[in-house]
Design a protein around this motif. Structure first.
Motif, PDB file in Angstrom:
ATOM      1  N   CYS A   1     -33.362  15.488   9.035  1.00 17.40           N
ATOM      2  CA  CYS A   1     -33.125  15.031   7.669  1.00 17.40           C
ATOM      3  C   CYS A   1     -32.170  13.843   7.666  1.00 17.40           C
ATOM      4  CB  CYS A   1     -32.560  16.177   6.830  1.00 17.40           C
ATOM      5  SG  CYS A   1     -32.153  15.713   5.125  1.00 17.40           S
TER       6      CYS A   1
ATOM      7  N   GLU B   1     -33.018  10.119   6.432  1.00 15.07           N
ATOM      8  CA  GLU B   1     -32.243   9.500   5.346  1.00 15.07           C
ATOM      9  C   GLU B   1     -31.715   8.133   5.765  1.00 15.07           C
ATOM     10  OE1 GLU B   1     -31.563  10.369   2.050  1.00 15.07           O
ATOM     11  OE2 GLU B   1     -33.161  11.820   2.392  1.00 15.07           O
TER      12      GLU B   1
ATOM     13  N   THR C   1     -25.309  12.453   1.893  1.00 12.57           N
ATOM     14  CA  THR C   1     -26.347  12.774   2.881  1.00 12.57           C
ATOM     15  C   THR C   1     -26.070  14.126   3.530  1.00 12.57           C
ATOM     16  OG1 THR C   1     -26.719  10.418   3.302  1.00 12.57           O
ATOM     17  CG2 THR C   1     -27.511  11.961   4.983  1.00 12.57           C
TER      18      THR C   1
ATOM     19  N   CYS D   1     -28.810  17.059   3.062  1.00 10.41           N
ATOM     20  CA  CYS D   1     -29.483  17.549   4.272  1.00 10.41           C
ATOM     21  C   CYS D   1     -29.094  18.990   4.590  1.00 10.41           C
ATOM     22  CB  CYS D   1     -29.230  16.609   5.441  1.00 10.41           C
ATOM     23  SG  CYS D   1     -30.119  15.035   5.238  1.00 10.41           S
TER      24      CYS D   1
END
Length: 132
Positions: free
Chosen positions: A114, A118, A92, A96
């Motif tokens: 973001c 997520e 992640t 991101c």
């Protein structure tokens, strides 16, 4: 700067200013090059001053109010991300960071949004199953 980026800035900024007025604000834009963090536990180093200057000048003029509001939101997003960065999954963080720097320098607000999206999508996907 492409028209798509300018439109995204305008849409995101309008939404952000509504949230600023409510004390919740976030701006969702990114324009310019980030450097890699020195360790995976550190938030990436972006250039919020350069980013916010470009946001403030995006309409062809220059707005001190826009620059100030942008810097406040970037700082708030960075301050929120800093203590939790080490708990964000590597995949992640990497994805991101790519999203937040897709236009160049990077935006902590976009990085924060973001990551939030997520996490929310993961929760939803964990409980979703395709139905035939």
């Amino acid at each position: 700067m492409s028209w798509e980026v300018i439109v995204a800035i305008g849409v995101s900024f309008r939404d952000r200013m509504r949230r600023v007025a409510l004390g919740l604000g976030t701006i969702g834009c990114a324009l310019a090059g980030a450097t890699a963090p020195s360790s995976a536990q550190e938030v990436p180093r972006y250039d919020p001053e350069g980013w916010c200057k470009r946001v403030a000048e995006s309409g062809g003029g220059s707005s001190e109010w826009l620059k100030d509001a942008c810097l406040e939101q970037e700082q708030a997003a960075y301050d929120k991300l800093k203590p939790q960065w080490g708990t964000v999954p590597k995949k992640t963080r990497s994805w991101c960071n790519q999203v937040a720097t897709s236009g160049g320098r990077g935006s902590y607000v976009l990085l924060e949004q973001c990551i939030d999206m997520e996490f929310a999508s993961k929760q939803k996907n964990d409980n979703s199953k395709f139905k035939f």
